[in-house]
Write an enzyme that holds these catalytic residues in place. Structure first.
Site, PDB file in Angstrom:
ATOM      1  N   GLU A 180       0.870  -1.187   0.000  1.00 19.19           N
ATOM      2  CA  GLU A 180       0.000   0.000   0.000  1.00 19.19           C
ATOM      3  C   GLU A 180       0.901   1.229   0.000  1.00 19.19           C
ATOM      4  OE1 GLU A 180      -3.427   1.105   0.108  1.00 19.19           O
ATOM      5  OE2 GLU A 180      -2.295   2.988   0.157  1.00 19.19           O
ATOM      6  N   GLY A 221       3.367   0.280  -5.368  1.00 19.46           N
ATOM      7  CA  GLY A 221       3.098  -1.015  -5.997  1.00 19.46           C
ATOM      8  C   GLY A 221       3.633  -1.099  -7.420  1.00 19.46           C
ATOM      9  N   ASP A 278      -6.278  -3.758  -5.890  1.00 18.13           N
ATOM     10  CA  ASP A 278      -7.435  -3.061  -5.317  1.00 18.13           C
ATOM     11  C   ASP A 278      -7.112  -1.571  -5.251  1.00 18.13           C
ATOM     12  OD1 ASP A 278      -9.671  -2.219  -4.027  1.00 18.13           O
ATOM     13  OD2 ASP A 278      -9.175  -3.134  -2.098  1.00 18.13           O
TER      14      ASP A 278
END
Ligand code: SPD
Length: 285
Positions: free
Chosen positions: A112, A145, A162
């Site tokens: 994250e 990421g 996500d």
């Protein structure tokens, strides 16, 4: 039927410059400008507490299961192997929570970019992550990421993306070069699952994602559902893999998670991959 009420505080997400979605707000629990984005947690009578990033509604206490179960379980119930899973984004913890409900998952790396999102969600939306933060199989990293996928030597059976919409910190997560990195880390048999936007409100984004995945993986399998919070009538996720079949549903995996699911089951899995005709025609054409 109660009278429509328009006074008081409302949170309005402008969807596409042509329409918007509003929620009545009873409390602003968190408002912060992090290094990456504006983070807000609001209390609403309709959906309970909700998270918004840069003015875009992300998740709510009441309907988060619809989204998190659907981004995770089609991939985790059909992938050939599920021991090593990478989650990119998902700072509220709901995606990693659903991943770790699968007993076959030995390790879940979650990358994250924004530590502040995780902290705000742990403080104000603790039910979404649940016990995930203390699960010894979770390896939580605060990094980019896009960079991680481009540089890592690690390999994963499943990658779940996500992210938010393709603006701000999520922009690099949409597009060919990122997908090429994912293709490298999942190899020939792994599976990539991602949220792929509304095919009506963000029509071009949806079809661009499919085209890029088809170039990189040789196939893309969008699947369909609805998420109240995303307010566009239809939402999509996509299963991409060079070889894995999204309809090769492993009954024992579905069985293992069935009791805790509110939305997903084996029938929903199979039905979700049936495209509406207007999408099927354009994908075929
Ligand atoms: N239009 C908003 C799409 C948001 C998708 N990601 C939500 C994150 C929930 N974990």
């Amino acid at each position: 039927m109660p009278e429509p009420m328009t006074d008081g505080l409302w949170y309005t997400e402008v969807l596409d410059g042509k329409s918007s979605f509003g929620l009545r707000v009873t409390d602003v629990l968190h408002h912060e400008r992090s290094d990456f984005q504006t983070i807000e947690v609001l209390d609403t009578p309709m959906l309970g507490r909700v998270l918004a990033l840069d003015g875009i509604l992300q998740t709510s206490e009441r309907d988060e299961h619809w989204y998190h179960e659907m981004i995770v379980h089609p991939a985790l119930c059909a992938a050939p192997s599920i021991e090593r899973v990478l989650v990119i984004g998902g700072g509220d913890g709901g995606t990693a929570r659903e991943v770790l409900r699968h007993p076959g998952v030995k390790r879940c790396v979650m990358v994250e970019i924004d530590r502040a999102v995780v902290e705000a969600c742990r403080a104000h939306l603790p039910a979404i992550g649940g016990g995930v933060w203390d699960d010894p199989r979770l390896d939580l990293r605060f990094e980019d990421g896009v960079k991680m996928v481009a540089e890592t030597d690690e390999r994963f059976d499943v990658v779940v993306l996500d992210g938010s919409d393709p603006i701000g910190p999520s922009e690099g997560l949409f597009g060919r070069s990122f997908y090429e990195g994912v293709r490298r880390v999942v190899g020939d048999h792994g599976v990539f699952a991602l949220q792929s936007e509304s095919p009506t409100v963000y029509e071009d984004v949806f079809f661009d994602i499919q085209a890029a995945l088809r170039d990189v993986f040789g196939a893309s399998h969008p699947y369909f559902g609805s998420v109240y919070l995303y307010a566009a009538g239809m939402w999509t996720w996509t299963f991409a893999s060079a070889t894995a079949d999204p309809l090769d549903v492993k009954a024992e995996r579905v069985e293992a998670i069935a009791e805790g699911c509110r939305y997903y089951d084996g029938d929903i899995h199979r039905a979700a991959f049936v495209p509406p005709a207007f999408i099927r025609r354009r994908l075929e054409g």
